[in-house]
Design a protein around this motif. Sequence first.
Motif, PDB file in Angstrom:
ATOM      1  N   TRP B 250       8.272   8.036  12.436  1.00 29.89           N
ATOM      2  CA  TRP B 250       7.881   6.639  12.281  1.00 29.89           C
ATOM      3  C   TRP B 250       7.142   6.401  10.980  1.00 29.89           C
ATOM      4  O   TRP B 250       7.061   5.278  10.486  1.00 29.89           O
ATOM      5  CB  TRP B 250       7.012   6.184  13.450  1.00 29.89           C
ATOM      6  CG  TRP B 250       5.771   7.018  13.613  1.00 29.89           C
ATOM      7  CD1 TRP B 250       5.638   8.124  14.382  1.00 29.89           C
ATOM      8  CD2 TRP B 250       4.513   6.832  12.973  1.00 29.89           C
ATOM      9  NE1 TRP B 250       4.384   8.633  14.271  1.00 29.89           N
ATOM     10  CE2 TRP B 250       3.656   7.863  13.419  1.00 29.89           C
ATOM     11  CE3 TRP B 250       4.015   5.885  12.079  1.00 29.89           C
ATOM     12  CZ2 TRP B 250       2.339   7.987  12.983  1.00 29.89           C
ATOM     13  CZ3 TRP B 250       2.695   6.000  11.653  1.00 29.89           C
ATOM     14  CH2 TRP B 250       1.874   7.039  12.093  1.00 29.89           C
ATOM     15  N   ARG B 251       6.570   7.440  10.403  1.00 30.90           N
ATOM     16  CA  ARG B 251       5.711   7.233   9.244  1.00 30.90           C
ATOM     17  C   ARG B 251       6.466   6.631   8.073  1.00 30.90           C
ATOM     18  O   ARG B 251       5.919   5.831   7.326  1.00 30.90           O
ATOM     19  CB  ARG B 251       5.097   8.558   8.812  1.00 30.90           C
ATOM     20  CG  ARG B 251       4.107   9.101   9.819  1.00 30.90           C
ATOM     21  CD  ARG B 251       3.647  10.477   9.411  1.00 30.90           C
ATOM     22  NE  ARG B 251       2.735  11.036  10.392  1.00 30.90           N
ATOM     23  CZ  ARG B 251       3.113  11.695  11.466  1.00 30.90           C
ATOM     24  NH1 ARG B 251       4.395  11.867  11.710  1.00 30.90           N
ATOM     25  NH2 ARG B 251       2.235  12.164  12.320  1.00 30.90           N
ATOM     26  N   CYS B 255       5.214   3.146   6.592  1.00 34.76           N
ATOM     27  CA  CYS B 255       4.488   3.183   5.322  1.00 34.76           C
ATOM     28  C   CYS B 255       5.265   2.462   4.223  1.00 34.76           C
ATOM     29  O   CYS B 255       4.681   1.756   3.400  1.00 34.76           O
ATOM     30  CB  CYS B 255       4.229   4.623   4.886  1.00 34.76           C
ATOM     31  SG  CYS B 255       3.122   5.474   5.973  1.00 34.76           S
ATOM     32  N   PHE B 256       6.562   2.643   4.222  1.00 29.70           N
ATOM     33  CA  PHE B 256       7.391   2.027   3.182  1.00 29.70           C
ATOM     34  C   PHE B 256       7.271   0.502   3.269  1.00 29.70           C
ATOM     35  O   PHE B 256       6.817  -0.171   2.343  1.00 29.70           O
ATOM     36  CB  PHE B 256       8.842   2.503   3.384  1.00 29.70           C
ATOM     37  CG  PHE B 256       9.762   2.225   2.239  1.00 29.70           C
ATOM     38  CD1 PHE B 256       9.460   1.288   1.249  1.00 29.70           C
ATOM     39  CD2 PHE B 256      10.974   2.910   2.132  1.00 29.70           C
ATOM     40  CE1 PHE B 256      10.328   1.049   0.196  1.00 29.70           C
ATOM     41  CE2 PHE B 256      11.845   2.684   1.085  1.00 29.70           C
ATOM     42  CZ  PHE B 256      11.523   1.740   0.117  1.00 29.70           C
ATOM     43  N   VAL B 257       7.662  -0.042   4.416  1.00 29.53           N
ATOM     44  CA  VAL B 257       7.641  -1.497   4.566  1.00 29.53           C
ATOM     45  C   VAL B 257       6.209  -2.013   4.456  1.00 29.53           C
ATOM     46  O   VAL B 257       5.942  -3.034   3.805  1.00 29.53           O
ATOM     47  CB  VAL B 257       8.272  -1.900   5.908  1.00 29.53           C
ATOM     48  CG1 VAL B 257       8.209  -3.395   6.110  1.00 29.53           C
ATOM     49  CG2 VAL B 257       9.711  -1.419   5.977  1.00 29.53           C
ATOM     50  N   GLY B 258       5.271  -1.265   5.058  1.00 28.42           N
ATOM     51  CA  GLY B 258       3.879  -1.694   5.013  1.00 28.42           C
ATOM     52  C   GLY B 258       3.384  -1.846   3.592  1.00 28.42           C
ATOM     53  O   GLY B 258       2.762  -2.862   3.238  1.00 28.42           O
ATOM     54  N   THR B 259       3.662  -0.869   2.747  1.00 33.83           N
ATOM     55  CA  THR B 259       3.193  -0.937   1.370  1.00 33.83           C
ATOM     56  C   THR B 259       3.783  -2.150   0.654  1.00 33.83           C
ATOM     57  O   THR B 259       3.075  -2.900  -0.023  1.00 33.83           O
ATOM     58  CB  THR B 259       3.602   0.344   0.612  1.00 33.83           C
ATOM     59  OG1 THR B 259       3.316   1.448   1.421  1.00 33.83           O
ATOM     60  CG2 THR B 259       2.871   0.450  -0.683  1.00 33.83           C
ATOM     61  N   VAL B 260       5.091  -2.338   0.823  1.00 33.32           N
ATOM     62  CA  VAL B 260       5.730  -3.468   0.137  1.00 33.32           C
ATOM     63  C   VAL B 260       5.135  -4.780   0.626  1.00 33.32           C
ATOM     64  O   VAL B 260       4.801  -5.669  -0.176  1.00 33.32           O
ATOM     65  CB  VAL B 260       7.260  -3.440   0.363  1.00 33.32           C
ATOM     66  CG1 VAL B 260       7.894  -4.699  -0.194  1.00 33.32           C
ATOM     67  CG2 VAL B 260       7.864  -2.211  -0.266  1.00 33.32           C
ATOM     68  N   VAL B 261       4.961  -4.906   1.933  1.00 36.22           N
ATOM     69  CA  VAL B 261       4.440  -6.163   2.485  1.00 36.22           C
ATOM     70  C   VAL B 261       3.043  -6.439   1.940  1.00 36.22           C
ATOM     71  O   VAL B 261       2.747  -7.549   1.475  1.00 36.22           O
ATOM     72  CB  VAL B 261       4.424  -6.100   4.027  1.00 36.22           C
ATOM     73  CG1 VAL B 261       3.563  -7.203   4.598  1.00 36.22           C
ATOM     74  CG2 VAL B 261       5.833  -6.172   4.557  1.00 36.22           C
ATOM     75  N   ILE B 262       2.200  -5.412   1.951  1.00 37.39           N
ATOM     76  CA  ILE B 262       0.826  -5.631   1.499  1.00 37.39           C
ATOM     77  C   ILE B 262       0.802  -6.019   0.026  1.00 37.39           C
ATOM     78  O   ILE B 262       0.194  -7.029  -0.362  1.00 37.39           O
ATOM     79  CB  ILE B 262      -0.015  -4.366   1.744  1.00 37.39           C
ATOM     80  CG1 ILE B 262      -0.200  -4.166   3.246  1.00 37.39           C
ATOM     81  CG2 ILE B 262      -1.375  -4.473   1.064  1.00 37.39           C
ATOM     82  CD1 ILE B 262      -0.820  -2.849   3.606  1.00 37.39           C
ATOM     83  N   LYS B 301       5.441  12.996   4.042  1.00 38.54           N
ATOM     84  CA  LYS B 301       6.252  11.818   4.329  1.00 38.54           C
ATOM     85  C   LYS B 301       5.477  10.542   4.038  1.00 38.54           C
ATOM     86  O   LYS B 301       6.025   9.559   3.526  1.00 38.54           O
ATOM     87  CB  LYS B 301       6.696  11.836   5.793  1.00 38.54           C
ATOM     88  CG  LYS B 301       7.794  12.866   6.084  1.00 38.54           C
ATOM     89  CD  LYS B 301       8.257  12.738   7.516  1.00 38.54           C
ATOM     90  CE  LYS B 301       8.817  14.014   8.086  1.00 38.54           C
ATOM     91  NZ  LYS B 301      10.101  14.419   7.612  1.00 38.54           N
ATOM     92  N   VAL B 302       4.188  10.552   4.361  1.00 43.05           N
ATOM     93  CA  VAL B 302       3.373   9.364   4.096  1.00 43.05           C
ATOM     94  C   VAL B 302       3.332   9.097   2.594  1.00 43.05           C
ATOM     95  O   VAL B 302       3.532   7.964   2.141  1.00 43.05           O
ATOM     96  CB  VAL B 302       1.947   9.554   4.658  1.00 43.05           C
ATOM     97  CG1 VAL B 302       1.036   8.447   4.175  1.00 43.05           C
ATOM     98  CG2 VAL B 302       1.988   9.606   6.167  1.00 43.05           C
TER      99      VAL B 302
END
Lengths: 454, 364
Positions: B250-251, B255-262, B301-302
Amino acid sequence: MNIAKKFRRRYLVKGGIHPAPMKSTASFVIAPGPAPDGVIIPLTQHVGAQCEPIVEVGERVLVGQKIGDSGEFLSAPVHSSISGEVTGFVRHPHPYGHEVLSIQIASDGKFELSPGVEPKGDPFEMSPEEIRKIIREGGIVGLGGATFPTHVKISPVQGKQIDTLILNGAECEPYLTGDHRLLLEKTREVIQGGLILKRAVNAREVVVAIESNKKDAIEMAQEVGGELGVEVISLPSRYPMGAEKTLIKTVLGREVPSGGLPMDVGALVDNIGTCYAIHELFYKGMPLVERVLTVQGDGIAGHANLRVRIGTLVHDVVEFCGGMVGKPGKLIIGGPMMGLAQHTTSVPVIKGTTGIIVFRGETFFSREPAHFVCIRCGRCVRRCPMNLMPYAFGAFADMSMWQKLDECHIDDCVECGCCAYVCPTKNPLVQLVKVGKEGVVRYRKKMGSYQEED
Amino acid sequence: MCATEKRWDLIRRRTELELRSDKKNIKPEDLLTISVSPHIQGRDTATLIMLWVIVALLPLTAYAIYVCGWSAVTVIASSIVGSVSAEFLIQRFRHVPVSIGDLSAVLTGLLLALTLPPRLPFWMPLIGGVVAIALGKQVFGGLGHNIFNPALVGRAILAISWPKYMNTSYLVHPKAWAVNTAQIKTINAVTSATPLFAAKQVRSGALQINEGTYVKPLLLGNPWGAIGEVSALLVIVGLLILLLRGIVDWRIPVCFVGTVVILSSIRGQNPLFAAFSGGLMLGACFMATDYVTNPMTSWGKVIFATGCGVVTYLLRFHSNLPEGVMFSILFMNGLTPLIDRYIKPRPFGHSKRSIVPAKEASEQ
Ligand code: SF4
Ligand code: SF4
């Protein structure tokens, strides 16, 4: 405090797998095993020096009579498990794969006890040295499969104090149920044996650690343990919960340092079967001449938990259980995760034989030692209880890169097989680790690092 | 003594029989097999994993075919044909066992097709599939040895070689569900029709749009993108299938989408629009999670996924490219060996700090 401990036990110990338990024999009462025509008793059944025979060919021996011993400290004597005549010393196949000097004894069918077999008196009156001496003479070794001589394990080491004795009832290997049955049927004896060990090492407490899938055994142990002042701990059921280092980390939260012994963190782990053998030794005087093992697998007609005399040929045990069915597949001594596949049924049952598992030719699984293909899925890394990088071992061993292997701490691998179990491309990772360990030893010799370390 | 001898003879004969009796007469199937432990195995195989990823992509593929029609079928089919035949021919040529049966080439072909616009001429996905396998995978030595995600290599080469086709082959009259015609008209008014491109033009002042109104079409039926971008919702469904099967970590998507969104919302973009537009969902859930090309350890992975997110953001906001997901994943693929070299698990019993001294521990 308790919740924190539970949390730690469940989540903070990493790795491990959940293979199908296959413990259908868990409800089978321990039955007496076959009465063999003759036995073959290897002189090496333990970690350490080989014993020398102390009987002559043609001599009559009795049950419990010592027939082999060694002057070395790291060794354990062997005893005759039947009464009869010594017919020879031969090199005979051994479950570990090579041929070992063994004593052949032909039975006279009487199973007469040796006069030396008599209660040893109250162990709680004895000094630790006396207990150790009796344990050594009884030939007691770790019965969980490691066969490390128990008297060595409980010998004091300068500056190290053992505070907790863990009785290992995890029995995390699939198929095996011998310890589970012992815990159910001989609860008091097992815990008494543990208390003797506690006295020998002067430990502060004894805990019995049992996997949570053995509810009945936990209840029994709690009942008896409550009387005798012993704590019972329920472990998460996961393989390899019973591995010494994992067990100590789970129960006590202490990490045995790499290359160190449990003693370094003040713990001692002993198997349930060993405790029972110690009880038998002190209260009945019987040295280690028989052990409980599980007969299981789809390739054998009858399944059972048996009390088998050491030295009985596996062939006899298999015949006793109704013989093999189907095409011959695999015969495994020990559990399916760490056991050794045998090429013949004429190997004897030895002190470390926890089970005999037969797989049919139609269904058994064998890893082809083919080319190493890794899709880098990372499962082996996630599952390794020692937190190593098994895929790197595989890749480097495949390419004979010994130095790299050494840098990856291949020595810490306990060969539990979790990595190979989960690998989707079925890489023979444990095999490669074994190859790698040997290569590393050769490499170090070549580089002369032995001298440097001194 | 006679009886004893007889007994003993029995044992010995039995042993001899098994050990040394005329070995020539023993058939191999009568022998026991020996091998190193473990003697049982887990259920997952590489082929099964590939199969599950393909299954997870099926809802998305089916819906894409519904939205885009026959042209999507052509693209998907020729891409798969290209990659599977390339794998077959190259392995024949290299004299190694042909492994098209493990479905990894099929998966590469399918993934490649999902990143392509739906109205390409059939020869382009075909070339893309061949290039993906040849240059993305087989040059490195086949399955498990590639550094870059093969499907993305194929797409990158197509995008560089035929940019005109790649930028204009989008649908003009989609029949997607839940999208009203007015929106389509607004978008079609601009030359190039992907919402991200539109967003770019918004930043440059050439167009006025309301990002929020695109979220629903992006989730349920986005007609202005590659085949695999039709519905972010179905990508998430696929991801859930993979998570339930324990196939992906899940990481990476988080993390990928989270970073872009933020990062995007700091720059004032609608966070949902940032998450669902372009190839981000597909890339984060199916491309970045490719086993071979991302790091082994959880922390690795993170780092990998966060890096992908940052690069995607940089490319989206500070370059001329309309979309940065593909190049960001390829870039971080290149860094994976480096991450793996420095982020290693701490072996059991190897850190001084973690060893609680016996005395202290027992007093707890
Ligand atoms: S066999 Fe060794 S490397 Fe593999 S999981 Fe067990 S400890 Fe780790
Ligand atoms: S489990 Fe097997 S395929 Fe996966 S990383 Fe480990 S060695 Fe490679």
